[in-house]
Enzyme design. Structure first.
Site, PDB file in Angstrom:
ATOM      1  N   ASP A 192       0.667  -1.207  -0.121  1.00 23.05           N
ATOM      2  CA  ASP A 192       0.124   0.074  -0.074  1.00 23.05           C
ATOM      3  C   ASP A 192       0.886   1.303  -0.046  1.00 23.05           C
ATOM      4  OD1 ASP A 192      -2.249   1.624  -0.060  1.00 23.05           O
ATOM      5  OD2 ASP A 192      -3.219   0.778   1.455  1.00 23.05           O
TER       6      ASP A 192
HETATM    7  C1  BGC Z   1      -5.187   3.059   0.419  1.00 25.03           C
HETATM    8  C2  BGC Z   1      -5.406   2.010  -0.758  1.00 25.03           C
HETATM    9  C3  BGC Z   1      -5.506   2.528  -2.064  1.00 25.03           C
HETATM   10  C4  BGC Z   1      -4.143   3.350  -2.217  1.00 25.03           C
HETATM   11  C5  BGC Z   1      -3.984   3.712  -3.740  1.00 25.03           C
HETATM   12  C6  BGC Z   1      -3.952   4.000   0.037  1.00 25.03           C
HETATM   13  O1  BGC Z   1      -3.744   4.996   0.650  1.00 25.03           O
HETATM   14  O2  BGC Z   1      -5.025   2.524   1.517  1.00 25.03           O
HETATM   15  O3  BGC Z   1      -6.558   1.305  -0.227  1.00 25.03           O
HETATM   16  O4  BGC Z   1      -5.506   1.467  -3.237  1.00 25.03           O
HETATM   17  O5  BGC Z   1      -4.083   4.239  -1.456  1.00 25.03           O
HETATM   18  O6  BGC Z   1      -4.914   4.828  -3.911  1.00 25.03           O
END
Ligand code: BGC
Length: 773
Positions: free
Chosen positions: A329
């Site tokens: 993430d």
């Molecule tokens: C979130 C994810 C998301 C990613 C990309 C992160 O901050 O936890 O769920 O897919 O950002 O946007």
């Protein structure tokens, strides 16, 4: 999943409670794992023999090119302006793009640089990136990924569906697979082949800011809906065609279990809980062919998941046999030292995460990960075999998505149904089937056309509140990106009721001022409809200090109550906010969740009775902040201060939801009173629509174990089906029950069913039978 695997993995998870032991084990596992990777027998990430062309390609790649495939950067990094500070309108800056592609060999790009773009702009962005790859040494196309969470929300004009929590309230996974297929189509229309969805975290804490992104509190509901969503995205295959996208199940594992309910704070989860509650949805998703996974940003029992080889390799790869791409993430490798402090610096963090098992790093704002990974490989600290393994998974995914066919952006006419009426009808149908009638004293609903209605409240005239976060922008609060053709609750009700409707907002989400005019208007009407809500938000910005619905809104309802008029509360909220004090003051409560762009229509149609509500709560609605009990709590949690079994007093229970027609459940009949060994038992029930209009009914089957070696839950959902009944119609519903449906995880992490007595519950009916081994 085999028993032996569970036992050994969870025994190891138990053992790593102490850091020193943990490090020793990690090193041991990592070495065994690296050795096994360099041998011919690959246990995970193995592509089929038809993917040998990818091996040939890998053989021609330099270490820099390979490592480049493992990095994912934010679009901002290659756009004009600074990161998070782009120049409007956003354009790619050629020199930055060239650096990313030719110097760092970037394998993947994500996000939208702050807000949604029209299709044409997406095409321009993606073609520029891909054209640059065609003149690179490897010519490997970039894999573009996006969060298309409730429809293709970062593509202007796309169809916006209800958020996942609302979808679960339909208890109809078919609606979700249709919604996902449409989302895939509209995402591909923009030229994007990879979607960071679904969220398979199980919502066990209503304080959590991402509650609405889940399918609710029950593992079976999360598993069924997750599977449906993945099938819709990928088109039932792991080689999605140009109408489908790769799914990304997230966030593996235990992300939603944060003890405080604040986003990205520690989870302390027992192994049984991990196994019984948090794992099934991922297991079902892998069986459904999910092509990628995103890792939990948080920590479990003191170990950040991005640094945990037991979860990321032993469990995910070796046990669950997941073969796709594991992406981190946002900034989570960097956070291993910056926030979690399990490493001293970026280089150590990179090693930890790669050793643990990640394939791609959502860096996403610089190239540090690549720099250090190249060094680690050159120093012999990470083997080339390990790198090849991840690169192959990434290349195979690109191949299966058709990226090597070099058709980077579709023709303008290739997706004629983008944002079409038929797609919007599907979104409306989902919203209609999700809306849940929680209270209807004196049949104040449905409203009658001849009644004078006073519509009010902060959610009554807002598109952003209906949609929530991940709507055109990350937090979904910027009104300027709303689709002007879509209608708020007020817009639709005005159309339906004309002069019989009066409207004023009355109070804000968190502020209340002079309400004299609103109170005067309320006193002149027959029924007050007050739409309460929550500010769109997610992740850290969505953390809250109190689960109560903000004081201002509750105060407003109290003032409205003084008029003596019947009050209907419509809730448009991210999570179940406590409303105990105002629930008593109203005659009806309608839970709308975050119903999306079609929410205005859906709410109005339900309020006026054009559609009979059929949603049911996919969670337990708490009454008090100190009594956050879930439906599958233990008996000891039901004991109150007087030692009576009545401490479980939610505002509304899991699975609750009424319609405008009375539904009657007959007594349950069983094909046998004794279920033996591997045998099956059929439970039958007749369900009658006693009303004079058709109704949909979600029929939920629960079981409970009278006695078990691990304290049993008071009930567990084991199956569900949604049926439709014409006015006056009776239908038989049958459920097949076998021992697997009654199982639980025991102290040895085995999924077992112990002999003894069980109850099954359907609607208000209950029946007991015996299971013999
Ligand atoms: C979130 C994810 C998301 C990613 C990309 C992160 O901050 O936890 O769920 O897919 O950002 O946007």
């Amino acid at each position: 999943m085999g028993k032996i695997g569970f036992q050994s993995i969870f025994r190891k998870l138990n053992m790593v409670k102490f850091r020193i032991q943990y490090l020793v084990i990690c090193i041991a596992i990592a070495s065994i794992w690296i050795l096994s990777c360099s041998s011919t027998k690959q246990t995970s990430g193995t592509a089929s023999s038809s993917d040998e062309d990818m091996d040939k390609l890998i053989a021609k790649m330099s270490v820099e090119e390979k490592v480049g495939q493992m990095i994912q950067i934010n679009l901002d990094v290659i756009c004009e302006g600074g990161i998070f500070n782009l120049v409007e309108p956003h354009h790619i800056e050629k020199t930055k793009l060239k650096t990313a592609i030719h110097q760092w060999h970037v394998g993947s790009v994500l996000n939208c640089g702050g807000h949604a773009y029209p299709i044409a702009q997406w095409h321009e962005i993606i073609s520029l990136i891909q054209e640059e790859t065609t003149i690179s040494h490897t010519k490997i196309p970039v894999l573009y990924g996006i969060d298309a969470i409730h429809g293709a929300n970062y593509v202007m004009g796309s169809t916006l569906f209800p958020q996942q929590l609302a979808q679960a309230a339909t208890f109809s996974p078919n609606l979700t697979s249709d919604a996902a297929a449409i989302t895939a189509y509209e995402t591909r229309a923009a030229g994007i082949p990879w979607n960071f969805s679904p969220v398979l975290d199980v919502a066990r804490n209503p304080n959590w800011s991402r509650y609405f992104e889940t399918f609710g509190e029950d593992p079976l509901v999360c598993s069924r809906f997750g599977k449906a969503m993945i099938e819709g995205y990928q088109g039932n295959t792991n080689s999605p065609d140009a109408m489908h996208v790769a799914a990304c199940m997230k966030h593996f594992l235990g992300y939603s279990g944060a003890r405080t309910g604040k986003d990205r704070t520690p989870s302390y989860l027992s192994d049984i809980e991990l196994c019984e509650i948090y794992l099934p949805s991922f297991k079902a998703a892998i069986a459904a062919g999910a092509m990628s996974v995103m890792i939990n940003s948080g920590e479990i029992n003191g170990i950040p998941v991005h640094a945990n080889p037991i979860i990321l390799t032993e469990l995910l790869r070796n046990e669950l046999k997941f073969q796709g791409v594991a992406v981190t993430d946002w900034e989570d490798v960097m956070k291993l030292h910056q926030i979690h402090r399990v490493s001293a610096g970026m280089k150590e963090s990179v090693k930890m995460a790669v050793d643990a098992g990640i394939d791609m790093c959502m860096v996403p704002n610089d190239f540090e990960f690549a720099k250090y990974l190249i060094e680690l490989v050159k120093e012999g600290k990470i083997s080339m075999a390990r790198i090849n393994q991840s690169v192959k998974r990434i290349l195979v995914m690109k191949k299966r998505l058709g990226l090597f066919d070099q058709k980077f952006t579709p023709a303008k006419t290739a997706y004629p149904l983008f944002g079409s009426e038929s797609h919007r009808r599907a979104a409306l149908q989902t919203a209609l089937e999700s809306i849940t009638l929680l209270k209807n004293e004196g049949n104040v609903l449905p409203l009658k056309k001849e009644q004078k209605i006073f519509l009010t409240g902060p959610a009554s005239n807002s598109m952003t509140i209906l949609n929530g976060a991940w709507t055109r922008t990350w937090q979904g609060v910027d009104e300027k990106y709303n689709d002007a053709s879509q209608m708020t609750i007020n817009d639709v009700m005005k159309k339906m009721a004309g002069d019989q409707l009066s409207w004023t907002e009355g109070c804000g989400l968190e502020s209340i001022d002079n309400t004299d005019a609103a109170i005067l208007a309320a006193s002149k009407c027959d029924v007050v409809v007050v739409c309460l809500g929550e500010k769109p938000c997610t992740e850290k910005p969505g953390d809250i200090e109190s689960l109560h619905l903000p004081d201002a809104q509750r105060e407003y309802v109290k003032r409205l109550h003084k008029t003596g008029k019947p009050i209907v509360i419509v809730l448009v909220e991210n999570r179940p906010r406590i409303i105990e004090d105002i629930e008593k003051l109203c005659q009806a409560v309608v839970m709308a969740y975050l119903p999306g762009d079609q929410g205005g229509k859906a709410i109005a149609q339900i309020l006026y009775g054009e559609v009979n509500p059929s949603g049911k709560l996919p969670f337990t609605y708490p009454r008090n902040e100190q009594s956050i009990l879930l439906y599958d709590h233990k008996y000891s949690e039901e004991l109150d201060v007087n030692f009576q079994f009545n401490a479980f007093q939610p505002q509304w229970p899991f699975g609750f939801g009424m319609g405008y027609a009375e539904i009657e459940y007959s007594p349950i009949t069983l094909s046998t009173d004794v279920l033996r060994g591997e045998g099956k038992l059929v439970a039958r029930i007749f369900i009658t629509n006693k009303g004079n209009r058709s109704a949909k009914e979600a029929v939920l089957l629960f079981s409970r174990d009278h006695v078990a070696s691990i304290t049993p839950s008071v009930k567990k959902l084991r199956d569900f089906v949604k049926i439709e009944l014409a006015a006056g119609e009776t239908r038989e519903v049958s459920f097949e029950i076998d021992r697997n449906m009654l199982s639980f995880i025991n102290a040895r992490f085995e999924s077992i069913t112990e002999a003894g007595q069980f109850d099954i519950m359907i609607g208000n009916q209950i029946k007991t039978f015996t299971y013999q081994l």
